[in-house]
Design a protein around this motif. Structure first.
Motif, PDB file in Angstrom:
ATOM      1  N   MET A 131       9.316  29.918 -17.759  1.00  0.00           N
ATOM      2  CA  MET A 131       8.103  29.581 -18.460  1.00  0.00           C
ATOM      3  C   MET A 131       8.043  30.431 -19.734  1.00  0.00           C
ATOM      4  O   MET A 131       8.333  31.610 -19.714  1.00  0.00           O
ATOM      5  N   LYS A 132       7.626  29.834 -20.829  1.00  0.00           N
ATOM      6  CA  LYS A 132       7.474  30.526 -22.108  1.00  0.00           C
ATOM      7  C   LYS A 132       5.997  30.605 -22.463  1.00  0.00           C
ATOM      8  O   LYS A 132       5.194  29.776 -22.032  1.00  0.00           O
ATOM      9  N   TYR A 133       5.667  31.602 -23.277  1.00  0.00           N
ATOM     10  CA  TYR A 133       4.288  31.832 -23.678  1.00  0.00           C
ATOM     11  C   TYR A 133       4.216  31.979 -25.187  1.00  0.00           C
ATOM     12  O   TYR A 133       5.114  32.519 -25.811  1.00  0.00           O
ATOM     13  N   GLU A 134       3.099  31.498 -25.767  1.00  0.00           N
ATOM     14  CA  GLU A 134       2.870  31.699 -27.184  1.00  0.00           C
ATOM     15  C   GLU A 134       1.535  32.398 -27.379  1.00  0.00           C
ATOM     16  O   GLU A 134       0.609  32.215 -26.594  1.00  0.00           O
ATOM     17  N   LYS A 135       1.460  33.187 -28.430  1.00  0.00           N
ATOM     18  CA  LYS A 135       0.243  33.931 -28.747  1.00  0.00           C
ATOM     19  C   LYS A 135      -0.765  32.971 -29.359  1.00  0.00           C
ATOM     20  O   LYS A 135      -0.447  32.219 -30.272  1.00  0.00           O
ATOM     21  N   ILE A 136      -1.997  32.995 -28.837  1.00  0.00           N
ATOM     22  CA  ILE A 136      -3.052  32.145 -29.384  1.00  0.00           C
ATOM     23  C   ILE A 136      -4.204  32.962 -29.952  1.00  0.00           C
ATOM     24  O   ILE A 136      -5.139  32.399 -30.511  1.00  0.00           O
ATOM     25  N   GLY A 137      -4.142  34.281 -29.816  1.00  0.00           N
ATOM     26  CA  GLY A 137      -5.211  35.106 -30.366  1.00  0.00           C
ATOM     27  C   GLY A 137      -4.969  36.579 -30.123  1.00  0.00           C
ATOM     28  O   GLY A 137      -4.174  36.952 -29.256  1.00  0.00           O
ATOM     29  N   LEU A 138      -5.635  37.399 -30.919  1.00  0.00           N
ATOM     30  CA  LEU A 138      -5.579  38.849 -30.761  1.00  0.00           C
ATOM     31  C   LEU A 138      -6.988  39.409 -30.856  1.00  0.00           C
ATOM     32  O   LEU A 138      -7.798  38.934 -31.656  1.00  0.00           O
ATOM     33  N   GLY A 139      -7.252  40.418 -30.043  1.00  0.00           N
ATOM     34  CA  GLY A 139      -8.517  41.137 -30.115  1.00  0.00           C
ATOM     35  C   GLY A 139      -8.235  42.624 -30.109  1.00  0.00           C
ATOM     36  O   GLY A 139      -7.345  43.089 -29.394  1.00  0.00           O
ATOM     37  N   TYR A 140      -8.967  43.356 -30.930  1.00  0.00           N
ATOM     38  CA  TYR A 140      -8.757  44.802 -31.039  1.00  0.00           C
ATOM     39  C   TYR A 140      -9.975  45.531 -30.505  1.00  0.00           C
ATOM     40  O   TYR A 140     -11.104  45.248 -30.926  1.00  0.00           O
ATOM     41  N   GLY A 141      -9.738  46.461 -29.591  1.00  0.00           N
ATOM     42  CA  GLY A 141     -10.818  47.271 -29.051  1.00  0.00           C
ATOM     43  C   GLY A 141     -11.137  48.439 -29.973  1.00  0.00           C
ATOM     44  O   GLY A 141     -10.650  48.532 -31.096  1.00  0.00           O
ATOM     45  N   VAL A 142     -11.937  49.345 -29.482  1.00  0.00           N
ATOM     46  CA  VAL A 142     -12.331  50.533 -30.222  1.00  0.00           C
ATOM     47  C   VAL A 142     -11.210  51.564 -30.140  1.00  0.00           C
ATOM     48  O   VAL A 142     -10.611  51.760 -29.081  1.00  0.00           O
ATOM     49  N   GLU A 143     -10.923  52.213 -31.251  1.00  0.00           N
ATOM     50  CA  GLU A 143      -9.927  53.279 -31.240  1.00  0.00           C
ATOM     51  C   GLU A 143     -10.483  54.468 -30.460  1.00  0.00           C
ATOM     52  O   GLU A 143     -11.647  54.838 -30.620  1.00  0.00           O
ATOM     53  N   THR A 144      -9.641  55.048 -29.601  1.00  0.00           N
ATOM     54  CA  THR A 144     -10.040  56.151 -28.744  1.00  0.00           C
ATOM     55  C   THR A 144      -9.214  57.382 -29.085  1.00  0.00           C
ATOM     56  O   THR A 144      -7.986  57.304 -29.158  1.00  0.00           O
ATOM     57  N   ILE A 145      -9.877  58.503 -29.260  1.00  0.00           N
ATOM     58  CA  ILE A 145      -9.181  59.754 -29.566  1.00  0.00           C
ATOM     59  C   ILE A 145      -8.526  60.283 -28.299  1.00  0.00           C
ATOM     60  O   ILE A 145      -9.168  60.416 -27.260  1.00  0.00           O
ATOM     61  N   ILE A 146      -7.222  60.583 -28.407  1.00  0.00           N
ATOM     62  CA  ILE A 146      -6.485  61.174 -27.284  1.00  0.00           C
ATOM     63  C   ILE A 146      -6.516  62.690 -27.404  1.00  0.00           C
ATOM     64  O   ILE A 146      -6.819  63.395 -26.453  1.00  0.00           O
ATOM     65  N   ASP A 147      -6.162  63.189 -28.576  1.00  0.00           N
ATOM     66  CA  ASP A 147      -6.249  64.613 -28.897  1.00  0.00           C
ATOM     67  C   ASP A 147      -6.358  64.745 -30.409  1.00  0.00           C
ATOM     68  O   ASP A 147      -6.598  63.764 -31.097  1.00  0.00           O
ATOM     69  N   ALA A 148      -6.180  65.952 -30.926  1.00  0.00           N
ATOM     70  CA  ALA A 148      -6.372  66.184 -32.364  1.00  0.00           C
ATOM     71  C   ALA A 148      -5.393  65.393 -33.227  1.00  0.00           C
ATOM     72  O   ALA A 148      -5.670  65.123 -34.391  1.00  0.00           O
ATOM     73  N   ASP A 149      -4.256  64.999 -32.676  1.00  0.00           N
ATOM     74  CA  ASP A 149      -3.229  64.329 -33.464  1.00  0.00           C
ATOM     75  C   ASP A 149      -3.006  62.863 -33.118  1.00  0.00           C
ATOM     76  O   ASP A 149      -2.296  62.164 -33.831  1.00  0.00           O
ATOM     77  N   LYS A 150      -3.568  62.399 -32.016  1.00  0.00           N
ATOM     78  CA  LYS A 150      -3.272  61.037 -31.556  1.00  0.00           C
ATOM     79  C   LYS A 150      -4.537  60.272 -31.211  1.00  0.00           C
ATOM     80  O   LYS A 150      -5.538  60.841 -30.788  1.00  0.00           O
ATOM     81  N   TYR A 151      -4.431  58.945 -31.339  1.00  0.00           N
ATOM     82  CA  TYR A 151      -5.480  58.050 -30.884  1.00  0.00           C
ATOM     83  C   TYR A 151      -4.827  56.772 -30.372  1.00  0.00           C
ATOM     84  O   TYR A 151      -3.651  56.517 -30.627  1.00  0.00           O
ATOM     85  N   SER A 152      -5.578  55.989 -29.629  1.00  0.00           N
ATOM     86  CA  SER A 152      -5.030  54.753 -29.072  1.00  0.00           C
ATOM     87  C   SER A 152      -6.000  53.603 -29.308  1.00  0.00           C
ATOM     88  O   SER A 152      -7.169  53.809 -29.617  1.00  0.00           O
TER      89      SER A 152
END
Length: 73
Positions: free
Chosen positions: A1-22
């Motif tokens: 089975m193959k899949y195609e992208k039909i949309g994207l949603g972006y959540g809130v950026e979350t701070i991991i530490d002083a140098d990184k976020y996700s």
């Protein structure tokens, strides 16, 4: 089975530490065989504060494309 992208949603950026976020990216997917309904999956992408906006955008786009390649093997 193959899949195609039909949309994207972006959540809130979350701070991991002083140098990184996700960010949580929701990918809307459509099974191309029509047997299953559309669905979505979340992936988490970590970035460094030292990256430029362009580098972060590219990293996020690459993460989405890598996931699509993985599920379409």
């Amino acid at each position: 089975m193959k899949y195609e992208k039909i949309g994207l949603g972006y959540g809130v950026e979350t701070i991991i530490d002083a140098d990184k976020y996700s960010i949580n990216i929701t990918i809307g997917l459509h099974p191309t065989d029509g047997i299953a309904p559309n669905f979505s999956i979340d992936i988490i992408v970590e970035s460094n504060n030292s990256q430029t906006g362009y580098e972060v955008d590219t990293q996020r786009n690459d993460a989405v494309n890598e996931y699509l390649n993985l599920i379409n093997l």
